[in-house]
Design an enzyme around this catalytic site. Structure first.
Site, PDB file in Angstrom:
ATOM      1  N   GLY A   1       1.014  -1.154  -0.041  1.00  0.00           N
ATOM      2  CA  GLY A   1      -0.020  -0.186   0.316  1.00  0.00           C
ATOM      3  C   GLY A   1       0.872   1.438   0.344  1.00  0.00           C
ATOM      4  O   GLY A   1       1.826   1.619  -0.764  1.00  0.00           O
ATOM      5  N   SER A   2       0.558   2.509   0.476  1.00  0.00           N
ATOM      6  CA  SER A   2       1.365   3.675   0.414  1.00  0.00           C
ATOM      7  C   SER A   2       2.348   3.533   1.462  1.00  0.00           C
ATOM      8  O   SER A   2       1.595   2.556   2.620  1.00  0.00           O
ATOM      9  CB  SER A   2       0.053   4.966   0.207  1.00  0.00           C
ATOM     10  OG  SER A   2      -0.734   4.691   1.904  1.00  0.00           O
ATOM     11  N   GLY A  45       1.777   2.677   4.835  1.00  0.00           N
ATOM     12  CA  GLY A  45       3.009   1.431   6.171  1.00  0.00           C
ATOM     13  C   GLY A  45       3.727   1.880   6.523  1.00  0.00           C
ATOM     14  O   GLY A  45       4.250   0.994   7.499  1.00  0.00           O
ATOM     15  N   GLU A  75       2.350   5.856   3.116  1.00  0.00           N
ATOM     16  CA  GLU A  75       1.965   6.793   4.542  1.00  0.00           C
ATOM     17  C   GLU A  75       1.380   5.407   5.672  1.00  0.00           C
ATOM     18  O   GLU A  75       1.160   5.344   6.850  1.00  0.00           O
ATOM     19  CB  GLU A  75       0.478   7.711   4.302  1.00  0.00           C
ATOM     20  CG  GLU A  75       0.435   8.441   5.301  1.00  0.00           C
ATOM     21  CD  GLU A  75      -1.413   9.644   4.889  1.00  0.00           C
ATOM     22  OE1 GLU A  75      -1.592   8.707   4.071  1.00  0.00           O
ATOM     23  OE2 GLU A  75      -1.377   9.853   5.635  1.00  0.00           O
ATOM     24  N   GLU A  83       5.936  -3.106   1.018  1.00  0.00           N
ATOM     25  CA  GLU A  83       5.644  -3.054  -0.575  1.00  0.00           C
ATOM     26  C   GLU A  83       5.137  -1.190  -0.722  1.00  0.00           C
ATOM     27  O   GLU A  83       3.595  -1.815  -0.645  1.00  0.00           O
ATOM     28  CB  GLU A  83       5.654  -4.553  -1.147  1.00  0.00           C
ATOM     29  CG  GLU A  83       6.086  -5.564  -0.902  1.00  0.00           C
ATOM     30  CD  GLU A  83       6.652  -6.351  -1.921  1.00  0.00           C
ATOM     31  OE1 GLU A  83       6.704  -5.802  -3.266  1.00  0.00           O
ATOM     32  OE2 GLU A  83       5.392  -7.822  -1.760  1.00  0.00           O
ATOM     33  N   CYS A  99       2.430   0.777  -9.216  1.00  0.00           N
ATOM     34  CA  CYS A  99       3.198   1.170  -8.238  1.00  0.00           C
ATOM     35  C   CYS A  99       4.712   1.161  -8.845  1.00  0.00           C
ATOM     36  O   CYS A  99       5.321   1.905  -8.625  1.00  0.00           O
ATOM     37  CB  CYS A  99       2.949  -0.520  -6.675  1.00  0.00           C
ATOM     38  SG  CYS A  99       3.995  -1.658  -7.472  1.00  0.00           S
TER      39      CYS A  99
HETATM   40  P1  NAD Z   1      -3.391   2.137   1.085  1.00  0.00           P
HETATM   41  O1  NAD Z   1      -2.113   2.609   2.339  1.00  0.00           O
HETATM   42  O2  NAD Z   1      -4.354   3.488   1.761  1.00  0.00           O
HETATM   43  O3  NAD Z   1      -4.252   0.762   1.296  1.00  0.00           O
HETATM   44  C1  NAD Z   1      -3.506   0.149   1.306  1.00  0.00           C
HETATM   45  C2  NAD Z   1      -4.305  -1.531   2.191  1.00  0.00           C
HETATM   46  O4  NAD Z   1      -3.659  -1.179   3.237  1.00  0.00           O
HETATM   47  C3  NAD Z   1      -5.895  -0.897   2.419  1.00  0.00           C
HETATM   48  O5  NAD Z   1      -5.980  -2.427   2.256  1.00  0.00           O
HETATM   49  C4  NAD Z   1      -5.925  -0.267   3.758  1.00  0.00           C
HETATM   50  O6  NAD Z   1      -7.438  -0.483   3.784  1.00  0.00           O
HETATM   51  C5  NAD Z   1      -5.004  -0.435   4.277  1.00  0.00           C
HETATM   52  N1  NAD Z   1      -4.890   0.272   5.357  1.00  0.00           N
HETATM   53  C6  NAD Z   1      -4.886   1.691   5.265  1.00  0.00           C
HETATM   54  N2  NAD Z   1      -4.498   1.808   6.497  1.00  0.00           N
HETATM   55  C7  NAD Z   1      -4.090   0.794   7.552  1.00  0.00           C
HETATM   56  C8  NAD Z   1      -3.563   0.851   8.919  1.00  0.00           C
HETATM   57  N3  NAD Z   1      -3.560   1.665   9.781  1.00  0.00           N
HETATM   58  N4  NAD Z   1      -2.894  -0.449   9.089  1.00  0.00           N
HETATM   59  C9  NAD Z   1      -3.510  -1.849   8.020  1.00  0.00           C
HETATM   60  N5  NAD Z   1      -4.098  -1.453   7.186  1.00  0.00           N
HETATM   61  C10 NAD Z   1      -4.707  -0.510   6.511  1.00  0.00           C
HETATM   62  O7  NAD Z   1      -3.579   1.979   0.025  1.00  0.00           O
HETATM   63  P2  NAD Z   1      -3.759   2.203  -1.775  1.00  0.00           P
HETATM   64  O8  NAD Z   1      -4.382   3.772  -1.993  1.00  0.00           O
HETATM   65  O9  NAD Z   1      -4.976   0.975  -1.158  1.00  0.00           O
HETATM   66  O10 NAD Z   1      -2.929   1.562  -2.918  1.00  0.00           O
HETATM   67  C11 NAD Z   1      -2.198   2.396  -3.537  1.00  0.00           C
HETATM   68  C12 NAD Z   1      -0.364   2.758  -2.993  1.00  0.00           C
HETATM   69  O11 NAD Z   1      -0.171   1.285  -2.880  1.00  0.00           O
HETATM   70  C13 NAD Z   1       0.186   3.763  -3.859  1.00  0.00           C
HETATM   71  O12 NAD Z   1       1.360   4.010  -3.266  1.00  0.00           O
HETATM   72  C14 NAD Z   1       0.639   2.076  -4.410  1.00  0.00           C
HETATM   73  O13 NAD Z   1       2.163   2.366  -5.734  1.00  0.00           O
HETATM   74  C15 NAD Z   1       0.788   1.813  -3.722  1.00  0.00           C
HETATM   75  N6  NAD Z   1       1.549  -0.340  -4.554  1.00  0.00           N
HETATM   76  C16 NAD Z   1       2.896  -0.504  -3.912  1.00  0.00           C
HETATM   77  C17 NAD Z   1       2.859  -1.962  -4.496  1.00  0.00           C
HETATM   78  C18 NAD Z   1       4.565  -2.631  -4.461  1.00  0.00           C
HETATM   79  O14 NAD Z   1       4.335  -3.972  -5.148  1.00  0.00           O
HETATM   80  N7  NAD Z   1       5.459  -1.659  -3.924  1.00  0.00           N
HETATM   81  C19 NAD Z   1       2.277  -2.918  -5.299  1.00  0.00           C
HETATM   82  C20 NAD Z   1       0.573  -1.602  -5.740  1.00  0.00           C
HETATM   83  C21 NAD Z   1       0.479  -1.068  -5.123  1.00  0.00           C
END
Ligand code: NAD
Length: 472
Positions: free
Chosen positions: A222-223, A227, A225, A244, A278
């Site tokens: 995820g993001s 992460g 922030e 990641e 990503c």
């Molecule tokens: P996000 O961080 O908003 O959410 C990702 C996941 O985390 C969701 O399931 C969300 O509900 C959960 N989440 C949010 N806050 C949390 C917390 N405090 N504790 C636990 N879980 C929580 O990201 P997004 O907007 O869904 O995805 C886009 C981001 O993901 C982009 O930054 C993208 O680059 C990244 N991404 C990275 C990869 C990689 O392999 N490095 C792959 C795909 C996407």
């Protein structure tokens, strides 16, 4: 309107929480499902189920687990188009693109699981005193997989394969923005109850899952922030996490390349999935010797990325996932323009329904602009003309992110220099390619924890060394 359910211990159940949100088709703005927003009670029950199921799953032989996972992979591959259609409805990805990625991910899942057959879960080596040391790599127990919305099914499968093959059980939490494909994925599953459990919701489900000390590993995608929050929590609990996260991937285009063919490759790298990958190319550094024909061809290529509903065969570019994401993209472009950038293609929010944004090429950009420093996650190619390959490499490397990077060059010395960019993956004269030998760890703010091939099994297990004295 269908209200989505959790899967806990093999039983589909309503959420115990009282908060729900709508899942919206971003092409039509129609509500397509009602999703629980998450409750700690759901999470507790799901972890209970994963903990209960784990000993029996771990007691199967590796070959038995791999066989079960392989069957599931075949089922997923056979339903790739159906799953892609669901992804299209929940987050906008064109069905053809989604089908290709899901088919590939199912095969990747199968191959990654099969690597368990070669992995040394137990090995004995002689000790200098005449005795022996046996290293046993045991599963961690119950684990958590938290995924984003941009590739819901492929991201899930990528994390699950080695965790399950190693004998762990999983609580899966998909994104609140794309929960429908996860539901269908687990409906298709043919694994024992509790081996994979599903909890729906946003951080109201994610945060308690990460905070449950029975969870031995959190595989988070995820993001940056979110992460960071996950890493803080798992760090405090002394539990393992693989993070990641986001990127701002550069591509360096050297003198001496075919500018038109390279522009077509960069267009795909920047615009595919509407830039919501990503490892999308988000910063383009082009050598001045090829800049003019390259930019011209990039602008022309942008014009061929036809916007539309991902269900339509003619659509190349679907909508962005939601209004919030499109607002970010529009804000980055407006910021760049206000600081002197030139819009060479796209750059205007289309009228009408749906959260569309066109393939956009910006020139005259620099690192004072958001579009060059923050992850945009949209179909934007900001182009900087550099006076040498070395300058391109240096500017490509000067970022707090370090997910992936790409270099196009015909010069063997420059091919070798590409590895100087700090990133988990570096592609040379290709993008997204590579064989099964993938071993990587993101650099900088893009995450932590090595994974891919053997490293995924190292992460999914904990080693114990048993030193046995020589026989008396
Ligand atoms: P996000 O961080 O908003 O959410 C990702 C996941 O985390 C969701 O399931 C969300 O509900 C959960 N989440 C949010 N806050 C949390 C917390 N405090 N504790 C636990 N879980 C929580 O990201 P997004 O907007 O869904 O995805 C886009 C981001 O993901 C982009 O930054 C993208 O680059 C990244 N991404 C990275 C990869 C990689 O392999 N490095 C792959 C795909 C996407």
């Amino acid at each position: 309107m269908k209200t989505l359910q959790n899967l806990i211990g093999g039983i589909w159940e309503d959420s115990r929480g009282d908060a729900f949100h709508d899942v919206v088709n971003p092409a039509t703005e129609e509500v397509v499902a009602r999703c629980p927003s998450g409750s700690p009670e759901d999470v507790r029950l799901a972890v209970d189920a994963a903990v209960r199921a784990q000993p029996a799953w771990a007691a199967l032989t590796v070959a038995e687990r791999v066989e079960r996972l392989s069957q599931w992979a075949d089922t997923i591959a056979a339903h790739a188009d159906e799953l892609a259609e669901i992804e299209c409805r929940e987050m906008g990805k064109p069905v053809a693109l989604g089908t290709a990625f899901i088919g590939g991910a199912a095969m990747g899942f199968k191959a990654a699981a099969a690597e368990a057959l070669e992995y040394a879960f137990e090995e004995t080596v002689p000790a200098p005193d005449g005795g022996s040391t046996t290293i046993v790599r045991a599963p961690l127990g119950a684990t958590a997989v938290i995924v984003p919305w941009n590739f819901p099914v492929p991201m899930t499968l990528g994390a699950l394969g080695p965790l399950l093959a190693a004998g762990n059980t999983v609580v899966l939490k998909p994104s609140e923005r794309s929960p429908m494909s996860a539901v269908r994925l687990l409906e298709l599953m043919d694994l024992p109850p509790g081996v994979v459990n599903l909890v729906l919701g946003d951080s109201r489900a994610g945060a308690p899952l990460v905070a449950d000390e029975r969870v031995g590993l959190v595989h988070f995608t995820g993001s940056v922030e979110s992460g960071r929050k996950v890493g803080e929590r798992t760090g405090a609990l002394l539990r393992r996490s693989i993070l990641e996260l986001g990127g701002k991937d550069p591509v360096v285009v050297d003198a001496g390349v075919d500018p038109v063919a390279t522009a077509a490759a960069v267009a795909f790298g920047a615009f595919a999935n509407s830039g919501q990958i990503c490892t999308s190319m988000e910063r383009v550094y082009v050598h001045r010797d090829v800049a003019e024909p390259f930019i011209e061809a990039l602008v022309e290529a942008a014009g061929t990325y036809a916007l539309g509903d991902g269900h339509d065969a003619g659509t190349v570019l679907g909508p962005l996932v939601d209004r919030r994401q499109r607002d970010i993209v529009a804000r980055h472009v407006a910021d760049a323009v206000s600081r002197g950038a030139t819009v060479r293609a796209g750059g205007v929010v289309p009228e009408g329904r749906g959260f569309f944004y066109p393939a956009t090429v910006l020139t005259g950009v620099d690192e004072s602009m958001l579009v060059m420093t923050e992850e945009t996650f949209g179909p934007i190619a900001p182009v900087v003309v550099v006076s040498s390959f070395e300058e391109g490499l240096e500017r490509a490397s000067a970022s707090r992110f370090g997910l992936a990077a790409t270099v196009y060059t015909a010069d063997p010395a420059h091919m070798a220099a590409a590895r100087r960019i700090p990133a988990g993956v570096v592609w040379v004269n290709q993008w997204q390619g590579g064989g099964p030998e993938r071993l990587y760890e993101p650099a900088g703010d893009s995450g932590m924890g090595a994974t891919g091939s053997r490293a995924a099994y190292d992460a999914a297990t904990r080693p114990t060394s048993i030193h046995t004295a020589p026989a008396a």
